[in-house]
Scaffold this motif. Structure first.
Motif, PDB file in Angstrom:
ATOM      1  N   THR A  44       0.813  -1.169   0.009  1.00  0.00           N
ATOM      2  CA  THR A  44      -0.026  -0.157  -0.038  1.00  0.00           C
ATOM      3  C   THR A  44       0.743   1.123  -0.078  1.00  0.00           C
ATOM      4  OG1 THR A  44      -1.885  -1.151   1.348  1.00  0.00           O
ATOM      5  CG2 THR A  44      -1.899   1.388   1.155  1.00  0.00           C
ATOM      6  N   LEU A  45       1.816   1.227   0.734  1.00  0.00           N
ATOM      7  CA  LEU A  45       2.813   2.511   1.167  1.00  0.00           C
ATOM      8  C   LEU A  45       3.641   2.561  -0.523  1.00  0.00           C
ATOM      9  CD1 LEU A  45       4.373   2.011   4.554  1.00  0.00           C
ATOM     10  CD2 LEU A  45       2.731   3.602   3.861  1.00  0.00           C
ATOM     11  N   GLN A  46       3.698   1.340  -1.199  1.00  0.00           N
ATOM     12  CA  GLN A  46       4.616   1.452  -2.331  1.00  0.00           C
ATOM     13  C   GLN A  46       3.696   2.123  -3.509  1.00  0.00           C
ATOM     14  OE1 GLN A  46       6.206  -2.109  -3.595  1.00  0.00           O
ATOM     15  NE2 GLN A  46       7.282  -1.207  -5.348  1.00  0.00           N
ATOM     16  N   GLU A  47       2.265   1.662  -3.332  1.00  0.00           N
ATOM     17  CA  GLU A  47       1.293   2.217  -4.150  1.00  0.00           C
ATOM     18  C   GLU A  47       0.967   3.708  -4.282  1.00  0.00           C
ATOM     19  OE1 GLU A  47      -1.403   1.788  -7.757  1.00  0.00           O
ATOM     20  OE2 GLU A  47      -0.009   0.477  -6.835  1.00  0.00           O
ATOM     21  N   LEU A  48       1.131   4.173  -2.885  1.00  0.00           N
ATOM     22  CA  LEU A  48       0.922   5.675  -2.506  1.00  0.00           C
ATOM     23  C   LEU A  48       2.282   6.459  -2.966  1.00  0.00           C
ATOM     24  CD1 LEU A  48      -0.703   5.281   0.855  1.00  0.00           C
ATOM     25  CD2 LEU A  48      -1.954   5.998  -1.489  1.00  0.00           C
ATOM     26  N   GLY A  49       3.413   5.579  -3.107  1.00  0.00           N
ATOM     27  CA  GLY A  49       4.332   6.316  -3.652  1.00  0.00           C
ATOM     28  C   GLY A  49       5.294   6.838  -2.361  1.00  0.00           C
ATOM     29  N   TYR A  50       5.365   6.099  -1.252  1.00  0.00           N
ATOM     30  CA  TYR A  50       6.370   6.615  -0.119  1.00  0.00           C
ATOM     31  C   TYR A  50       7.374   5.595   0.094  1.00  0.00           C
ATOM     32  CZ  TYR A  50       2.559   9.720   1.480  1.00  0.00           C
ATOM     33  OH  TYR A  50       1.654  10.876   1.328  1.00  0.00           O
ATOM     34  N   VAL A  51       7.199   4.502  -0.526  1.00  0.00           N
ATOM     35  CA  VAL A  51       8.459   3.226  -0.332  1.00  0.00           C
ATOM     36  C   VAL A  51       8.617   2.824  -1.719  1.00  0.00           C
ATOM     37  CG1 VAL A  51       7.988   2.814   2.128  1.00  0.00           C
ATOM     38  CG2 VAL A  51       6.972   1.376   0.250  1.00  0.00           C
ATOM     39  N   THR A  52       9.716   2.195  -1.938  1.00  0.00           N
ATOM     40  CA  THR A  52      10.000   1.684  -3.373  1.00  0.00           C
ATOM     41  C   THR A  52      10.846   0.476  -3.043  1.00  0.00           C
ATOM     42  OG1 THR A  52      10.789   1.731  -5.860  1.00  0.00           O
ATOM     43  CG2 THR A  52      12.015   2.990  -3.688  1.00  0.00           C
ATOM     44  N   GLN A  53      10.666  -0.531  -3.900  1.00  0.00           N
ATOM     45  CA  GLN A  53      11.375  -1.748  -3.842  1.00  0.00           C
ATOM     46  C   GLN A  53      12.042  -1.997  -5.358  1.00  0.00           C
ATOM     47  OE1 GLN A  53       9.394  -5.302  -3.619  1.00  0.00           O
ATOM     48  NE2 GLN A  53      10.995  -6.436  -2.118  1.00  0.00           N
ATOM     49  N   PRO A  54      13.208  -1.496  -5.496  1.00  0.00           N
ATOM     50  CA  PRO A  54      13.796  -1.320  -6.800  1.00  0.00           C
ATOM     51  C   PRO A  54      13.970  -3.047  -7.567  1.00  0.00           C
ATOM     52  CG  PRO A  54      14.934   0.069  -5.331  1.00  0.00           C
ATOM     53  CD  PRO A  54      14.030  -0.833  -4.506  1.00  0.00           C
ATOM     54  N   THR A  55      14.300  -3.965  -6.677  1.00  0.00           N
ATOM     55  CA  THR A  55      14.231  -5.235  -7.553  1.00  0.00           C
ATOM     56  C   THR A  55      13.199  -6.109  -6.534  1.00  0.00           C
ATOM     57  OG1 THR A  55      16.253  -5.868  -5.955  1.00  0.00           O
ATOM     58  CG2 THR A  55      16.678  -5.003  -7.907  1.00  0.00           C
ATOM     59  N   ARG A  56      12.586  -6.978  -7.313  1.00  0.00           N
ATOM     60  CA  ARG A  56      11.770  -7.923  -6.778  1.00  0.00           C
ATOM     61  C   ARG A  56      12.350  -8.677  -5.669  1.00  0.00           C
ATOM     62  NH1 ARG A  56       6.888  -9.838  -7.729  1.00  0.00           N
ATOM     63  NH2 ARG A  56       6.278 -12.034  -7.157  1.00  0.00           N
ATOM     64  N   GLY A  57      11.959  -8.905  -4.436  1.00  0.00           N
ATOM     65  CA  GLY A  57      12.788  -9.725  -3.309  1.00  0.00           C
ATOM     66  C   GLY A  57      13.742  -8.689  -2.607  1.00  0.00           C
ATOM     67  N   GLY A  58      14.117  -7.583  -3.183  1.00  0.00           N
ATOM     68  CA  GLY A  58      15.180  -6.719  -2.549  1.00  0.00           C
ATOM     69  C   GLY A  58      14.696  -6.018  -1.431  1.00  0.00           C
ATOM     70  N   VAL A  59      15.552  -4.887  -1.047  1.00  0.00           N
ATOM     71  CA  VAL A  59      15.200  -4.130   0.098  1.00  0.00           C
ATOM     72  C   VAL A  59      14.269  -3.151  -0.262  1.00  0.00           C
ATOM     73  CG1 VAL A  59      17.664  -4.477   0.863  1.00  0.00           C
ATOM     74  CG2 VAL A  59      17.142  -2.570  -0.423  1.00  0.00           C
ATOM     75  N   TYR A  60      13.731  -2.436   0.658  1.00  0.00           N
ATOM     76  CA  TYR A  60      12.875  -1.458   0.600  1.00  0.00           C
ATOM     77  C   TYR A  60      13.311  -0.034   1.036  1.00  0.00           C
ATOM     78  CZ  TYR A  60       8.741  -4.535   0.101  1.00  0.00           C
ATOM     79  OH  TYR A  60       7.779  -5.515  -0.447  1.00  0.00           O
ATOM     80  N   THR A  61      13.106   0.902   0.297  1.00  0.00           N
ATOM     81  CA  THR A  61      13.661   2.273   0.631  1.00  0.00           C
ATOM     82  C   THR A  61      12.599   3.404   0.554  1.00  0.00           C
ATOM     83  OG1 THR A  61      14.447   2.629  -1.875  1.00  0.00           O
ATOM     84  CG2 THR A  61      16.010   1.888  -0.133  1.00  0.00           C
ATOM     85  N   LEU A  62      12.884   4.369   1.366  1.00  0.00           N
ATOM     86  CA  LEU A  62      11.973   5.468   1.189  1.00  0.00           C
ATOM     87  C   LEU A  62      11.932   6.373  -0.141  1.00  0.00           C
ATOM     88  CD1 LEU A  62      12.129   7.148   4.766  1.00  0.00           C
ATOM     89  CD2 LEU A  62      10.317   5.219   3.824  1.00  0.00           C
ATOM     90  N   THR A  63      11.128   6.873  -0.778  1.00  0.00           N
ATOM     91  CA  THR A  63      11.075   7.552  -1.955  1.00  0.00           C
ATOM     92  C   THR A  63      11.360   9.208  -1.452  1.00  0.00           C
ATOM     93  OG1 THR A  63       8.767   8.348  -1.872  1.00  0.00           O
ATOM     94  CG2 THR A  63       9.542   6.158  -3.135  1.00  0.00           C
ATOM     95  N   ASP A  64      11.250  10.103  -2.294  1.00  0.00           N
ATOM     96  CA  ASP A  64      11.620  11.634  -1.895  1.00  0.00           C
ATOM     97  C   ASP A  64      10.008  12.172  -1.566  1.00  0.00           C
ATOM     98  OD1 ASP A  64      14.193  11.273  -2.580  1.00  0.00           O
ATOM     99  OD2 ASP A  64      13.971  12.105  -4.794  1.00  0.00           O
ATOM    100  N   ARG A  65       9.133  11.373  -1.326  1.00  0.00           N
ATOM    101  CA  ARG A  65       8.016  11.954  -0.993  1.00  0.00           C
ATOM    102  C   ARG A  65       7.793  12.970   0.126  1.00  0.00           C
ATOM    103  NH1 ARG A  65       2.657  10.090  -2.809  1.00  0.00           N
ATOM    104  NH2 ARG A  65       1.290  11.926  -2.334  1.00  0.00           N
ATOM    105  N   PHE A  66       8.273  12.289   1.121  1.00  0.00           N
ATOM    106  CA  PHE A  66       8.536  13.089   2.370  1.00  0.00           C
ATOM    107  C   PHE A  66       9.380  14.167   2.519  1.00  0.00           C
ATOM    108  CE2 PHE A  66       7.272   8.838   4.343  1.00  0.00           C
ATOM    109  CZ  PHE A  66       6.006   9.412   5.093  1.00  0.00           C
ATOM    110  N   ALA A  67      10.254  14.152   1.789  1.00  0.00           N
ATOM    111  CA  ALA A  67      11.132  15.250   1.685  1.00  0.00           C
ATOM    112  C   ALA A  67      10.340  16.495   0.738  1.00  0.00           C
ATOM    113  CB  ALA A  67      12.505  15.068   0.580  1.00  0.00           C
ATOM    114  N   GLU A  68       9.592  16.023  -0.108  1.00  0.00           N
ATOM    115  CA  GLU A  68       8.587  16.860  -1.080  1.00  0.00           C
ATOM    116  C   GLU A  68       7.663  17.726  -0.181  1.00  0.00           C
ATOM    117  OE1 GLU A  68       6.876  14.669  -4.256  1.00  0.00           O
ATOM    118  OE2 GLU A  68       8.777  14.382  -5.085  1.00  0.00           O
TER     119      GLU A  68
END
Length: 242
Positions: A44-68
């Motif tokens: 859900t957070l990924q769909e909203l644009g707050y987190v991303t998972q660049p590779t399937r099964g890889g790590v999750y990171t925050l996007t720039d949404r909070f900085a914006e």
């Protein structure tokens, strides 16, 4: 407390604490959740644009949404500071005392701007300094027109809220709050809320030694503050207390 919202922020804070990203298992363990629930929240957070998972099964990171979002808040504060700076200067010129601009930040408020008084003995607090909402004139002025903050503090700090509730209500009735050396020894303060759509967006205050600011003078200064802030940022015609 809505559990799903609480859990979502737990996940965001866990990811934020991992500079190189965090794996699903680590995030679930840190939040005390099973992996299925954690995965659904992250999706859900990924769909909203707050987190991303660049590779399937890889790590999750925050996007720039909070900085914006933070940048937008900073711009809003800058505009507020620009609009009310002449008020601070005029009040200090009129009273000789330090005048402050502050905004709420969690269970505290933060000083955005100040014009220091001319007297050698005065209260000096750096821009960016913080004080609690409960027990202070600025805090009570802000709370007087922020029912959302009042409800949260009543739930999170019931003893402190019970002690301050009458003062907050009096500030709502009067349109300003007073502190007769109750928070800082020998320092008195009066504060008025700055309205935006009926809510207290900020507060403007005057503070100084109680020897120069007895209650009678504080009430006169409060009237000046109300007049000056309303002229600089008039409330909407249909605004109501919230």
């Amino acid at each position: 407390m809505i559990q799903s919202v609480q859990r979502a922020f737990q996940l965001l804070e866990t990811i934020a604490a991992a500079p190189r990203g965090a794996r699903l298992s680590d995030i679930a363990d840190a939040a005390g959740l099973n992996r299925s629930t954690t995965h659904n929240l992250l999706a859900t957070l990924q769909e909203l644009g707050y987190v991303t998972q660049p590779t399937r099964g890889g790590v999750y990171t925050l996007t720039d949404r909070f900085a914006e979002i933070a940048r937008r808040s900073t711009v809003t504060d800058d505009l507020l500071r620009e609009r009310l700076r002449p008020v601070l200067e005029a009040i200090t010129q009129s009273t000789g005392e330090t005048c402050y601009l502050a905004v709420p930040a969690g269970d505290q408020y933060v000083y955005l701007d100040a014009v220091e008084g001319r007297a050698p003995l005065r209260l000096t607090i750096p821009i960016g300094g913080r004080e609690p909402l409960l027990g202070t004139a600025i805090g009570h002025a802000l709370l007087s027109l922020r029912s959302d903050l009042c409800q949260r503090l009543a739930a999170e700090e019931p003893a402190a809220w019970e002690k301050a509730a009458d003062s907050v209500e009096q500030a709502r009735v009067d349109g300003y709050a007073l502190d007769l050396a109750d928070f800082h020894a020998d320092i008195a303060c009066t504060a008025v809320p700055v309205l935006d759509d009926g809510r207290a967006r900020a507060a403007v205050a005057v503070a100084g030694p109680i020897t120069r600011l007895p209650e009678s003078r504080l009430r006169k200064i409060a009237a000046l503050l109300r007049q000056a802030t309303e002229a600089a940022h008039p409330p909407a015609a249909d605004s109501t207390n919230t």
